[in-house]
Motif scaffolding. Structure first.
Motif, PDB file in Angstrom:
ATOM      1  N   ILE A 187      -2.751 -11.250  -7.044  1.00 62.53           N
ATOM      2  CA  ILE A 187      -2.826  -9.927  -7.654  1.00 62.53           C
ATOM      3  C   ILE A 187      -3.948  -9.949  -8.688  1.00 62.53           C
ATOM      4  O   ILE A 187      -3.972 -10.799  -9.579  1.00 62.53           O
ATOM      5  N   PHE A 188      -4.869  -8.999  -8.577  1.00 70.27           N
ATOM      6  CA  PHE A 188      -6.003  -8.946  -9.489  1.00 70.27           C
ATOM      7  C   PHE A 188      -5.644  -8.146 -10.745  1.00 70.27           C
ATOM      8  O   PHE A 188      -4.821  -7.223 -10.686  1.00 70.27           O
ATOM      9  N   PRO A 189      -6.280  -8.460 -11.874  1.00 68.54           N
ATOM     10  CA  PRO A 189      -6.057  -7.662 -13.087  1.00 68.54           C
ATOM     11  C   PRO A 189      -6.349  -6.180 -12.889  1.00 68.54           C
ATOM     12  O   PRO A 189      -5.646  -5.327 -13.432  1.00 68.54           O
ATOM     13  N   CYS A 190      -7.388  -5.850 -12.106  1.00 71.27           N
ATOM     14  CA  CYS A 190      -7.709  -4.436 -11.876  1.00 71.27           C
ATOM     15  C   CYS A 190      -6.587  -3.739 -11.116  1.00 71.27           C
ATOM     16  O   CYS A 190      -6.336  -2.538 -11.321  1.00 71.27           O
ATOM     17  N   THR A 191      -5.882  -4.478 -10.249  1.00 68.01           N
ATOM     18  CA  THR A 191      -4.749  -3.904  -9.520  1.00 68.01           C
ATOM     19  C   THR A 191      -3.595  -3.604 -10.473  1.00 68.01           C
ATOM     20  O   THR A 191      -2.967  -2.541 -10.392  1.00 68.01           O
ATOM     21  N   LEU A 240      -0.320   0.199 -13.686  1.00 71.35           N
ATOM     22  CA  LEU A 240       0.101   0.654 -15.014  1.00 71.35           C
ATOM     23  C   LEU A 240      -0.278   2.113 -15.245  1.00 71.35           C
ATOM     24  O   LEU A 240       0.475   2.882 -15.853  1.00 71.35           O
ATOM     25  N   LYS A 241      -1.426   2.497 -14.728  1.00 74.92           N
ATOM     26  CA  LYS A 241      -1.921   3.863 -14.908  1.00 74.92           C
ATOM     27  C   LYS A 241      -0.996   4.889 -14.263  1.00 74.92           C
ATOM     28  O   LYS A 241      -0.927   6.037 -14.716  1.00 74.92           O
ATOM     29  N   VAL A 242      -0.265   4.478 -13.208  1.00 70.46           N
ATOM     30  CA  VAL A 242       0.649   5.417 -12.544  1.00 70.46           C
ATOM     31  C   VAL A 242       2.101   5.102 -12.888  1.00 70.46           C
ATOM     32  O   VAL A 242       3.019   5.431 -12.141  1.00 70.46           O
ATOM     33  N   GLY A 243       2.296   4.449 -14.033  1.00 72.30           N
ATOM     34  CA  GLY A 243       3.630   4.315 -14.581  1.00 72.30           C
ATOM     35  C   GLY A 243       4.422   3.081 -14.219  1.00 72.30           C
ATOM     36  O   GLY A 243       5.530   2.886 -14.734  1.00 72.30           O
ATOM     37  N   VAL A 244       3.903   2.219 -13.330  1.00 74.75           N
ATOM     38  CA  VAL A 244       4.639   1.007 -12.954  1.00 74.75           C
ATOM     39  C   VAL A 244       4.672   0.062 -14.153  1.00 74.75           C
ATOM     40  O   VAL A 244       3.616  -0.290 -14.682  1.00 74.75           O
ATOM     41  N   THR A 299       0.826  -1.207   0.000  1.00 75.65           N
ATOM     42  CA  THR A 299       0.000   0.000   0.000  1.00 75.65           C
ATOM     43  C   THR A 299       0.860   1.257   0.000  1.00 75.65           C
ATOM     44  O   THR A 299       0.677   2.167  -0.819  1.00 75.65           O
ATOM     45  N   GLY A 300       1.809   1.326   0.933  1.00 79.05           N
ATOM     46  CA  GLY A 300       2.677   2.498   0.997  1.00 79.05           C
ATOM     47  C   GLY A 300       3.526   2.664  -0.246  1.00 79.05           C
ATOM     48  O   GLY A 300       3.720   3.789  -0.748  1.00 79.05           O
ATOM     49  N   LEU A 301       4.039   1.564  -0.769  1.00 76.71           N
ATOM     50  CA  LEU A 301       4.846   1.626  -1.987  1.00 76.71           C
ATOM     51  C   LEU A 301       4.010   2.097  -3.181  1.00 76.71           C
ATOM     52  O   LEU A 301       4.482   2.887  -4.007  1.00 76.71           O
ATOM     53  N   ALA A 302       2.769   1.618  -3.274  1.00 77.34           N
ATOM     54  CA  ALA A 302       1.893   2.047  -4.374  1.00 77.34           C
ATOM     55  C   ALA A 302       1.595   3.537  -4.273  1.00 77.34           C
ATOM     56  O   ALA A 302       1.549   4.238  -5.293  1.00 77.34           O
ATOM     57  N   ALA A 303       1.392   4.036  -3.044  1.00 72.63           N
ATOM     58  CA  ALA A 303       1.161   5.472  -2.866  1.00 72.63           C
ATOM     59  C   ALA A 303       2.363   6.270  -3.337  1.00 72.63           C
ATOM     60  O   ALA A 303       2.222   7.289  -4.035  1.00 72.63           O
ATOM     61  N   ALA A 304       3.571   5.815  -2.969  1.00 73.08           N
ATOM     62  CA  ALA A 304       4.790   6.512  -3.387  1.00 73.08           C
ATOM     63  C   ALA A 304       4.961   6.466  -4.902  1.00 73.08           C
ATOM     64  O   ALA A 304       5.387   7.446  -5.527  1.00 73.08           O
ATOM     65  N   CYS A 305       4.610   5.326  -5.524  1.00 75.37           N
ATOM     66  CA  CYS A 305       4.686   5.220  -6.983  1.00 75.37           C
ATOM     67  C   CYS A 305       3.755   6.238  -7.641  1.00 75.37           C
ATOM     68  O   CYS A 305       4.136   6.906  -8.615  1.00 75.37           O
ATOM     69  N   ALA A 306       2.536   6.353  -7.124  1.00 75.16           N
ATOM     70  CA  ALA A 306       1.571   7.291  -7.697  1.00 75.16           C
ATOM     71  C   ALA A 306       2.035   8.731  -7.503  1.00 75.16           C
ATOM     72  O   ALA A 306       1.925   9.561  -8.418  1.00 75.16           O
ATOM     73  N   LEU A 307       2.541   9.056  -6.325  1.00 76.85           N
ATOM     74  CA  LEU A 307       3.036  10.413  -6.075  1.00 76.85           C
ATOM     75  C   LEU A 307       4.181  10.752  -7.017  1.00 76.85           C
ATOM     76  O   LEU A 307       4.236  11.856  -7.577  1.00 76.85           O
ATOM     77  N   SER A 308       5.098   9.816  -7.193  1.00 79.89           N
ATOM     78  CA  SER A 308       6.227  10.044  -8.103  1.00 79.89           C
ATOM     79  C   SER A 308       5.750  10.243  -9.535  1.00 79.89           C
ATOM     80  O   SER A 308       6.273  11.079 -10.269  1.00 79.89           O
ATOM     81  N   PHE A 309       4.737   9.457  -9.916  1.00 82.23           N
ATOM     82  CA  PHE A 309       4.200   9.567 -11.275  1.00 82.23           C
ATOM     83  C   PHE A 309       3.655  10.970 -11.538  1.00 82.23           C
ATOM     84  O   PHE A 309       3.816  11.521 -12.636  1.00 82.23           O
ATOM     85  N   TYR A 310       3.022  11.556 -10.524  1.00 74.03           N
ATOM     86  CA  TYR A 310       2.449  12.894 -10.676  1.00 74.03           C
ATOM     87  C   TYR A 310       3.455  14.005 -10.352  1.00 74.03           C
ATOM     88  O   TYR A 310       3.087  15.179 -10.279  1.00 74.03           O
ATOM     89  N   GLY A 311       4.711  13.618 -10.154  1.00 74.95           N
ATOM     90  CA  GLY A 311       5.750  14.609  -9.925  1.00 74.95           C
ATOM     91  C   GLY A 311       5.725  15.238  -8.556  1.00 74.95           C
ATOM     92  O   GLY A 311       6.231  16.358  -8.370  1.00 74.95           O
ATOM     93  N   ALA A 356      -5.474  -0.173  -4.147  1.00 79.27           N
ATOM     94  CA  ALA A 356      -6.516   0.702  -4.698  1.00 79.27           C
ATOM     95  C   ALA A 356      -6.719   1.923  -3.816  1.00 79.27           C
ATOM     96  O   ALA A 356      -6.897   3.046  -4.313  1.00 79.27           O
ATOM     97  N   ASP A 357      -6.719   1.737  -2.490  1.00 76.21           N
ATOM     98  CA  ASP A 357      -6.809   2.864  -1.554  1.00 76.21           C
ATOM     99  C   ASP A 357      -5.694   3.869  -1.819  1.00 76.21           C
ATOM    100  O   ASP A 357      -5.922   5.080  -1.897  1.00 76.21           O
ATOM    101  N   ALA A 358      -4.464   3.346  -1.917  1.00 80.57           N
ATOM    102  CA  ALA A 358      -3.285   4.209  -2.040  1.00 80.57           C
ATOM    103  C   ALA A 358      -3.367   5.084  -3.288  1.00 80.57           C
ATOM    104  O   ALA A 358      -3.135   6.302  -3.229  1.00 80.57           O
ATOM    105  N   ILE A 359      -3.684   4.467  -4.408  1.00 76.79           N
ATOM    106  CA  ILE A 359      -3.732   5.218  -5.663  1.00 76.79           C
ATOM    107  C   ILE A 359      -4.908   6.195  -5.654  1.00 76.79           C
ATOM    108  O   ILE A 359      -4.797   7.339  -6.134  1.00 76.79           O
ATOM    109  N   ALA A 360      -6.034   5.785  -5.065  1.00 79.35           N
ATOM    110  CA  ALA A 360      -7.181   6.687  -4.949  1.00 79.35           C
ATOM    111  C   ALA A 360      -6.845   7.883  -4.059  1.00 79.35           C
ATOM    112  O   ALA A 360      -7.245   9.020  -4.363  1.00 79.35           O
TER     113      ALA A 360
END
Length: 349
Positions: A39-43, A48-52, A6-18, A275-279
């Protein structure tokens, strides 16, 4: 705050948005064991949407084959390798490898996890959050995303209620290597066994599976013992079924296990946390953060309800419950539309 998925996904999304971020973790090093494996396909689409990059699917095992047993007797077999199901079939990959992939992406963005650092004090204001860390530093942040687990220090410091219950019976888990020749890409679920028991055997790698059961020794619970070559991990854990009353306090957002926890039936926990993290990040970026707690709380509550219904059904020994399960199995096997709806629901959040 927290360097699990969760925390790593949040950091990935933040980095993606600069957005500059700092990710700290109370553990002194990455965990070498795996908690979640599905791991679900939706995950994957969210990441992918945030650059991973799409490394997860290239390494993970596609979980296409599922057998359901009822007290050891064949109930239903699903082979979901057709095109009609490819958007919904999940993947098996140990959580520690998932975390390693996310950390690798973050390093490429210039972000590294600070291990051995934890929040000591959190003081959220109207315009930011002041955090005192265990390394002695004090820093002000615009926002704090707390992904520090079920026993969240941040949630407890903020006094956010976390109502629910702890199941009295410990659950067992074992990650094992099995002999060549054994079917290592088959999910096997044996439900409604005597004594309100069940077992799940889930592939997590080549000739490697995870066994889960609602008793301390997962391997002992197996009706038909596997041909074990090596036990990589064996232990027990306690199940809590809880949800924070709010996912937000001023400029602090809760995500993942810090906000909700439930049984592993259905494998939704890690996926829901990501999903929480990216949202959380997307609502900050778009200025819709006021909606975060309401929307994610509703989704979390629905997931907990579905997970609990499934857990109670698969452990039930009542004749009514067993009859309903047999009827549902016949409908799934007979009608493609029912089968597709069932498969979609398995990996939907």
């Amino acid at each position: 705050m927290g360097a699990g998925p969760t925390g790593l996904a949040a950091a990935c999304a933040l980095s993606f948005y600069g957005i500059h971020c700092r990710i700290v973790e109370r553990r002194t090093k990455p965990c070498e064991l795996s908690r979640a494996v599905g791991i679900f396909p939706c995950t994957i689409r969210r990441l992918l949407k945030v650059g991973v990059p799409d490394i997860l699917t290239s390494e993970a095992m596609k979980l296409c084959k599922v057998e359901y047993l009822q007290a050891g007797r064949p109930l239903l077999f699903l082979d979901n390798r057709g095109d009609a199901y490819k958007e919904y079939v999940g993947f098996g990959l140990p959580q520690n490898r998932t975390e390693e992939i996310l950390r690798g992406f973050l390093l490429e963005q210039g972000v590294s996890v600070e291990y051995g650092v934890a929040a000591v004090e959190v003081d959220p204001g109207e315009r930011g959050v002041t955090v005192v860390l265990s390394d002695g530093s004090v820093e002000d942040f615009d926002w704090l995303i707390a992904a520090d687990g079920v026993h969240s220090t941040v949630r407890e410091q903020l006094g956010i209620p976390f109502p629910g219950e702890d199941l009295p019976q410990p659950w067992g888990v074992a990650d094992i290597d099995i002999d060549e020749g054994c079917d290592s890409d088959l999910i096997s679920v044996d439900i409604q066994r005597p004594g309100n028991q069940f077992t799940i055997v889930l592939p997590i790698g080549r000739q490697r599976v995870r066994v889960v059961a609602p008793q301390p020794d997962a391997l002992e619970a197996l009706g038909q013992p596997l041909k074990v070559r090596e036990i990589r991990r064996s232990g027990s854990f306690q199940i809590s079924i809880r949800q924070a009353e709010s996912y937000r306090f001023r400029r602090v957002l809760l995500a993942g296990d810090a906000a909700h926890c439930h049984s592993p039936v259905g494998g939704k926990g890690m996926n829901l946390g990501i999903a929480d993290a990216i949202a959380a990040v997307e609502t900050i970026v778009t200025g819709r953060v006021d909606s975060y707690s309401t929307e994610r709380h509703k989704i979390g509550a629905a997931t907990i309800r579905k997970t609990e219904v499934a857990r109670r059904i698969i452990t039930s020994n009542s004749s009514i419950s067993k009859g309903c399960v047999r009827t549902l199995a016949k409908l799934i096997a007979t009608f493609p539309v029912v089968r597709q709806a069932y498969i979609q629901n398995l990996t939907r959040l």
